[in-house]
Design an enzyme around this catalytic site. Structure first.
Site, PDB file in Angstrom:
ATOM      1  N   ALA A  27       5.912  -8.289 -14.503  1.00 45.55           N
ATOM      2  CA  ALA A  27       6.959  -9.291 -14.654  1.00 45.55           C
ATOM      3  C   ALA A  27       7.661  -9.174 -16.014  1.00 45.55           C
ATOM      4  CB  ALA A  27       6.360 -10.684 -14.496  1.00 45.55           C
TER       5      ALA A  27
ATOM      6  N   LYS B 229      -2.673 -16.948 -10.638  1.00 48.31           N
ATOM      7  CA  LYS B 229      -3.294 -17.508 -11.844  1.00 48.31           C
ATOM      8  C   LYS B 229      -3.617 -18.990 -11.673  1.00 48.31           C
ATOM      9  CE  LYS B 229      -2.831 -13.688 -12.530  1.00 48.31           C
ATOM     10  NZ  LYS B 229      -2.019 -12.613 -11.928  1.00 48.31           N
TER      11      LYS B 229
ATOM     12  N   ILE C 186      -2.615  -2.125  -1.040  1.00 49.40           N
ATOM     13  CA  ILE C 186      -2.562  -0.688  -1.343  1.00 49.40           C
ATOM     14  C   ILE C 186      -1.287  -0.274  -2.081  1.00 49.40           C
ATOM     15  CG2 ILE C 186      -4.077   0.057   0.526  1.00 49.40           C
ATOM     16  CD1 ILE C 186      -1.320   0.662   2.021  1.00 49.40           C
TER      17      ILE C 186
ATOM     18  N   GLU D 212      20.126 -14.881  -4.501  1.00 47.88           N
ATOM     19  CA  GLU D 212      18.705 -14.832  -4.093  1.00 47.88           C
ATOM     20  C   GLU D 212      18.584 -15.141  -2.606  1.00 47.88           C
ATOM     21  OE1 GLU D 212      15.602 -13.961  -5.359  1.00 47.88           O
ATOM     22  OE2 GLU D 212      15.037 -14.489  -3.309  1.00 47.88           O
TER      23      GLU D 212
ATOM     24  N   HIS E 169     -11.568 -17.621 -39.478  1.00 51.74           N
ATOM     25  CA  HIS E 169     -12.959 -17.584 -39.000  1.00 51.74           C
ATOM     26  C   HIS E 169     -13.422 -18.983 -38.596  1.00 51.74           C
ATOM     27  CE1 HIS E 169     -17.155 -16.464 -38.724  1.00 51.74           C
ATOM     28  NE2 HIS E 169     -17.450 -17.539 -39.446  1.00 51.74           N
TER      29      HIS E 169
ATOM     30  N   ILE F 154      -4.115  -5.773  -8.015  1.00 51.10           N
ATOM     31  CA  ILE F 154      -4.009  -6.900  -7.082  1.00 51.10           C
ATOM     32  C   ILE F 154      -5.305  -7.073  -6.295  1.00 51.10           C
ATOM     33  CG2 ILE F 154      -2.759  -7.736  -5.027  1.00 51.10           C
ATOM     34  CD1 ILE F 154      -0.228  -6.442  -6.239  1.00 51.10           C
TER      35      ILE F 154
HETATM   36  P1  FAD Z   1      10.700  -9.683  -7.740  1.00 48.69           P
HETATM   37  O1  FAD Z   1       9.891 -10.650  -8.478  1.00 48.69           O
HETATM   38  O2  FAD Z   1      10.110  -9.027  -6.539  1.00 48.69           O
HETATM   39  O3  FAD Z   1      12.022 -10.462  -7.314  1.00 48.69           O
HETATM   40  C1  FAD Z   1      12.997  -9.877  -6.535  1.00 48.69           C
HETATM   41  C2  FAD Z   1      13.784 -10.970  -5.845  1.00 48.69           C
HETATM   42  O4  FAD Z   1      14.912 -10.377  -5.231  1.00 48.69           O
HETATM   43  C3  FAD Z   1      13.019 -11.688  -4.740  1.00 48.69           C
HETATM   44  O5  FAD Z   1      13.083 -13.064  -4.951  1.00 48.69           O
HETATM   45  C4  FAD Z   1      13.749 -11.280  -3.465  1.00 48.69           C
HETATM   46  O6  FAD Z   1      13.759 -12.321  -2.499  1.00 48.69           O
HETATM   47  C5  FAD Z   1      15.140 -11.018  -3.984  1.00 48.69           C
HETATM   48  N1  FAD Z   1      15.928 -10.085  -3.173  1.00 48.69           N
HETATM   49  C6  FAD Z   1      15.569  -8.865  -2.692  1.00 48.69           C
HETATM   50  N2  FAD Z   1      16.601  -8.283  -2.036  1.00 48.69           N
HETATM   51  C7  FAD Z   1      17.637  -9.162  -2.097  1.00 48.69           C
HETATM   52  C8  FAD Z   1      18.974  -9.145  -1.625  1.00 48.69           C
HETATM   53  N3  FAD Z   1      19.475  -8.083  -0.976  1.00 48.69           N
HETATM   54  N4  FAD Z   1      19.750 -10.233  -1.847  1.00 48.69           N
HETATM   55  C9  FAD Z   1      19.278 -11.310  -2.514  1.00 48.69           C
HETATM   56  N5  FAD Z   1      18.023 -11.368  -3.017  1.00 48.69           N
HETATM   57  C10 FAD Z   1      17.218 -10.311  -2.818  1.00 48.69           C
HETATM   58  N6  FAD Z   1       2.971  -9.093 -13.007  1.00 48.69           N
HETATM   59  C11 FAD Z   1       2.597  -9.517 -14.228  1.00 48.69           C
HETATM   60  O7  FAD Z   1       3.245  -9.183 -15.227  1.00 48.69           O
HETATM   61  N7  FAD Z   1       1.505 -10.353 -14.386  1.00 48.69           N
HETATM   62  C12 FAD Z   1       0.763 -10.754 -13.337  1.00 48.69           C
HETATM   63  O8  FAD Z   1      -0.204 -11.499 -13.516  1.00 48.69           O
HETATM   64  C13 FAD Z   1       1.127 -10.306 -12.039  1.00 48.69           C
HETATM   65  N8  FAD Z   1       0.410 -10.695 -10.959  1.00 48.69           N
HETATM   66  C14 FAD Z   1       0.810 -10.295  -9.715  1.00 48.69           C
HETATM   67  C15 FAD Z   1       0.064 -10.704  -8.613  1.00 48.69           C
HETATM   68  C16 FAD Z   1       0.444 -10.324  -7.344  1.00 48.69           C
HETATM   69  C17 FAD Z   1      -0.364 -10.769  -6.149  1.00 48.69           C
HETATM   70  C18 FAD Z   1       1.620  -9.534  -7.160  1.00 48.69           C
HETATM   71  C19 FAD Z   1       2.078  -9.137  -5.781  1.00 48.69           C
HETATM   72  C20 FAD Z   1       2.358  -9.107  -8.259  1.00 48.69           C
HETATM   73  C21 FAD Z   1       1.951  -9.480  -9.541  1.00 48.69           C
HETATM   74  N9  FAD Z   1       2.660  -9.064 -10.674  1.00 48.69           N
HETATM   75  C22 FAD Z   1       2.266  -9.466 -11.921  1.00 48.69           C
HETATM   76  C23 FAD Z   1       3.845  -8.188 -10.566  1.00 48.69           C
HETATM   77  C24 FAD Z   1       5.125  -9.006 -10.688  1.00 48.69           C
HETATM   78  O9  FAD Z   1       5.120 -10.056  -9.756  1.00 48.69           O
HETATM   79  C25 FAD Z   1       6.337  -8.117 -10.484  1.00 48.69           C
HETATM   80  O10 FAD Z   1       6.260  -6.996 -11.344  1.00 48.69           O
HETATM   81  C26 FAD Z   1       7.616  -8.866 -10.763  1.00 48.69           C
HETATM   82  O11 FAD Z   1       7.745  -9.989  -9.909  1.00 48.69           O
HETATM   83  C27 FAD Z   1       8.831  -7.968 -10.576  1.00 48.69           C
HETATM   84  O12 FAD Z   1       9.974  -8.691 -10.844  1.00 48.69           O
HETATM   85  P2  FAD Z   1      11.391  -8.301 -10.222  1.00 48.69           P
HETATM   86  O13 FAD Z   1      12.354  -9.286 -10.798  1.00 48.69           O
HETATM   87  O14 FAD Z   1      11.641  -6.869 -10.412  1.00 48.69           O
HETATM   88  O15 FAD Z   1      11.242  -8.502  -8.644  1.00 48.69           O
HETATM   89  P1  AMP Z   2      -2.035  -0.691  -7.239  1.00 51.42           P
HETATM   90  O1  AMP Z   2      -1.406   0.666  -7.371  1.00 51.42           O
HETATM   91  O2  AMP Z   2      -2.533  -1.266  -8.534  1.00 51.42           O
HETATM   92  O3  AMP Z   2      -1.200  -1.638  -6.429  1.00 51.42           O
HETATM   93  O4  AMP Z   2      -3.364  -0.466  -6.387  1.00 51.42           O
HETATM   94  C1  AMP Z   2      -3.403   0.019  -5.084  1.00 51.42           C
HETATM   95  C2  AMP Z   2      -4.767   0.666  -4.896  1.00 51.42           C
HETATM   96  O5  AMP Z   2      -4.922   0.935  -3.506  1.00 51.42           O
HETATM   97  C3  AMP Z   2      -4.918   1.997  -5.638  1.00 51.42           C
HETATM   98  O6  AMP Z   2      -6.113   1.958  -6.374  1.00 51.42           O
HETATM   99  C4  AMP Z   2      -4.969   3.020  -4.520  1.00 51.42           C
HETATM  100  O7  AMP Z   2      -5.794   4.123  -4.831  1.00 51.42           O
HETATM  101  C5  AMP Z   2      -5.548   2.203  -3.367  1.00 51.42           C
HETATM  102  N1  AMP Z   2      -5.232   2.745  -2.043  1.00 51.42           N
HETATM  103  C6  AMP Z   2      -4.042   3.207  -1.607  1.00 51.42           C
HETATM  104  N2  AMP Z   2      -4.134   3.612  -0.317  1.00 51.42           N
HETATM  105  C7  AMP Z   2      -5.425   3.409   0.077  1.00 51.42           C
HETATM  106  C8  AMP Z   2      -6.168   3.607   1.280  1.00 51.42           C
HETATM  107  N3  AMP Z   2      -5.607   4.150   2.352  1.00 51.42           N
HETATM  108  N4  AMP Z   2      -7.477   3.260   1.315  1.00 51.42           N
HETATM  109  C9  AMP Z   2      -8.065   2.718   0.222  1.00 51.42           C
HETATM  110  N5  AMP Z   2      -7.424   2.513  -0.943  1.00 51.42           N
HETATM  111  C10 AMP Z   2      -6.122   2.840  -1.033  1.00 51.42           C
END
Ligand code: FAD
Ligand code: AMP
Length: 513
Positions: free
Chosen positions: A335, A53, A285, A36, A464, A191
């Site tokens: 996630a 959350k 976006i 990581e 219920h 998001i």
């Molecule tokens: P990530 O969680 O992105 O983890 C990847 C890890 O790899 C990172 O720690 C990074 O530092 C590490 N890494 C990258 N490249 C390298 C490398 N070369 N060497 C070593 N380490 C590296 N999903 C939900 O299910 N529920 C939610 O409520 C939710 N809320 C979200 C809210 C926000 C604001 C955002 C941005 C996302 C949210 N998601 C949610 C989406 C969710 O966070 C992702 O789908 C999930 O984290 C993806 O998991 P992952 O393991 O694929 O990657």
């Molecule tokens: P998500 O795919 O859930 O991450 O949401 C991203 C949102 O951003 C989608 O609803 C897209 O349609 C919107 N989006 C992407 N590019 C633009 C842009 N240039 N202006 C306004 N909305 C955008």
């Protein structure tokens, strides 16, 4: 020279995909390296699911306190301390990250901190990996899982400066403790809507700017309409069908210039521009897949716009013995999907090494998803338009919260709809808006996973008064038998012709008369 350590599996990235896979592999008796470059827990724990959350929990509590008079409770002088709320959020994140570290230790997994890269080898001899952190280390692993996730997409025109023009990472940074007076949010996807909701509840004037003609465009139209209504009632402005041309930090405020989304490229310059002003602007976006500097090209691993191509069933890349999971594959970016894919990749990787377990095939038929706004939106399986595209004739049952005793007691509003195959009554999907929707959807997900029918739900006794009766009544509504709702199903049987077989394993059931 120190001998390179040999592992059964090396996992690059410790988000919910990678850290989960590391534990799963250790449970099967494998020797595991987890690499990581930032913080254990990845996006989800540090900049995603969890911090949002934690903020939401405070926002929700604040809202409940403000509504307390309706419940006969008087609370005077309600106020909040945002830096304290952020402090609590940071504590939750830190504790969970420590928990992930403790779990890796308990399973005797070696955690390497640094940037991981595959620098050579093959599935026969093992892959060589280099980890560049405070020091540079090298290890060998018989199998590799890439779980490097995603980061906020940055497009030059948005001028993200991390000061007033922010990404979700910036707004969730441990030291960002400002409630903007005016917040512009570009992108009304999951998001964007979650942040719009939270900051609106802390008092920001929020404007959502979205290019498509609706927010959260992939959801059921009825659900979208309900969310738009609730957002508007709470003063969140939603501007759809607008294209953002530029975003500029003017020192003490941000200016976002837009044109209508349907203006053709050649007429953009002459099109009438609308300017939105805010104190801060959140750019939400989409997400960039993190696949740079992993050594993929040299190994002949295919990527498309950054996302790593995998076999959709085994999750193996085009290089034998190297798998990819989670956001970096550009699939369903959630996630729990990343964690599930971790299970699949671990099973297939260890099976190929002769471990005694069954290989697995990934299936995405039943993926529950939640949008944590107020109200919460939960969904699973097919939407109506997806069923239509597949040529499946469907029947839909809808039940409103305001007809349910428990929801009334709790002062909650919303609706749940369940979609079933018209011929077999097999459950195909569900969408819900309202408090507790993810938990209601979980029951439907379990039913779907096991190929159950509407009657399996209607014949199950539900306690219920509970919110779970929403599932019972919506299932009853599918067959026109909801006890607490007048009339036939809310949406009559659709008129498509049944063309294709179900894309799922169909349980044999009697066709209803
Ligand atoms: P990530 O969680 O992105 O983890 C990847 C890890 O790899 C990172 O720690 C990074 O530092 C590490 N890494 C990258 N490249 C390298 C490398 N070369 N060497 C070593 N380490 C590296 N999903 C939900 O299910 N529920 C939610 O409520 C939710 N809320 C979200 C809210 C926000 C604001 C955002 C941005 C996302 C949210 N998601 C949610 C989406 C969710 O966070 C992702 O789908 C999930 O984290 C993806 O998991 P992952 O393991 O694929 O990657
Ligand atoms: P998500 O795919 O859930 O991450 O949401 C991203 C949102 O951003 C989608 O609803 C897209 O349609 C919107 N989006 C992407 N590019 C633009 C842009 N240039 N202006 C306004 N909305 C955008």
């Amino acid at each position: 020279m120190q001998e390179e350590k040999l592992y059964d599996i090396a996992i690059i990235g410790a988000g919910p995909g990678g850290y989960h896979a590391a534990i799963r592999a250790a449970q099967e008796g494998a020797k595991v390296a987890l690499i990581e470059k930032e913080r254990l827990g990845g996006t989800c724990l540090n900049w995603g699911c969890i911090p949002t959350k934690a903020l939401l929990a405070s926002a929700h509590l604040l809202e409940k306190i403000k509504e307390s008079e309706e419940f006969g409770i008087k609370v005077e002088d309600v106020s909040f301390d945002f830096p304290k709320i952020v402090e609590r959020k940071n504590k939750v994140v830190d504790e969970l990250c420590d928990g992930v570290a403790a779990l890796q230790k308990a399973w005797k997994n070696d955690v390497y901190y640094g940037h991981g890269k595959i620098i050579g080898g093959d599935a026969e001899k093992g892959y060589k990996l280099e980890i560049k952190g405070d020091k540079t280390e090298r290890i060998t692993a018989k199998r590799v899982i890439i779980a490097t996730g995603s980061s906020p997409a940055l497009i030059p025109v948005f001028n993200v400066d991390h000061e007033r023009i922010l990404t979700s990472d910036d707004i969730l940074a441990p030291d960002f403790d400002v409630v903007p007076k005016r917040l512009l949010v570009i992108g009304a996807g999951v998001i964007g809507c979650e942040f719009a909701d939270v900051f609106n509840r802390f008092g920001s004037e929020v404007t959502l700017l979205e290019m498509l003609d609706s927010p959260i465009a992939t959801e059921e139209p009825m659900i979208i309409k309900e969310l738009e209504k609730r957002f508007k009632d709470r003063g969140i402005r939603i501007k759809t069908s607008v294209r953002v041309l530029s975003v500029d930090n003017k020192g003490d405020e941000v200016e976002v210039k837009t044109i209508p989304a349907d203006v053709p490229q050649e007429e953009m310059d002459s099109a009438v521009k609308t300017v939105f002003k805010g104190d801060y602007c959140l750019v939400a976006i989409g997400r960039k897949k993190e696949s740079d500097e992993l050594g993929l090209e040299e190994l002949g691993i295919n990527t498309m716009r950054g996302q790593i191509e995998v076999d959709p069933l085994t999750l193996e890349t085009s290089a034998k013995g190297i798998y990819a999971i989670g956001d970096v594959t550009g699939g369903i970016m959630l996630a729990h999907v990343a964690s599930y894919e971790g299970d699949v990749a671990v099973a297939n990787a260890l099976f190929s090494l002769g471990f005694k377990l069954k290989p697995e095939k990934a299936s995405y038929r039943v993926v529950p998803a939640t949008i944590f706004a107020s109200p919460t939106i939960g969904s699973v399986g097919l939407r109506r338009k997806e069923a239509k595209a597949l040529g499946i004739q469907v029947i839909l049952g809808m039940f409103p919260y305001n007809s349910l005793g428990k929801a009334k007691c709790m002062g909650e509003e919303g609706l749940l709809m369940i979609l079933a195959d018209k011929h077999t009554l097999q459950i195909l999907g569900a969408s819900c808006i309202g408090e507790g929707s993810p938990e209601l959807i979980a029951e439907v997900a379990l039913a779907m996973k096991n190929g159950l029918t509407i009657e399996d739900i209607t014949h199950t006794i539900h306690s219920h008064p509970t919110m779970s009766e929403m599932v019972l009544e919506a299932a009853e509504a599918v067959v026109g038998q909801a006890v607490h709702k007048k009339g036939r199903p809310y949406v009559p049987i659709m008129k498509q012709i049944y063309l294709a077989p179900l894309p799922v394993e169909v349980k044999e059931v009697e066709t209803p008369k």
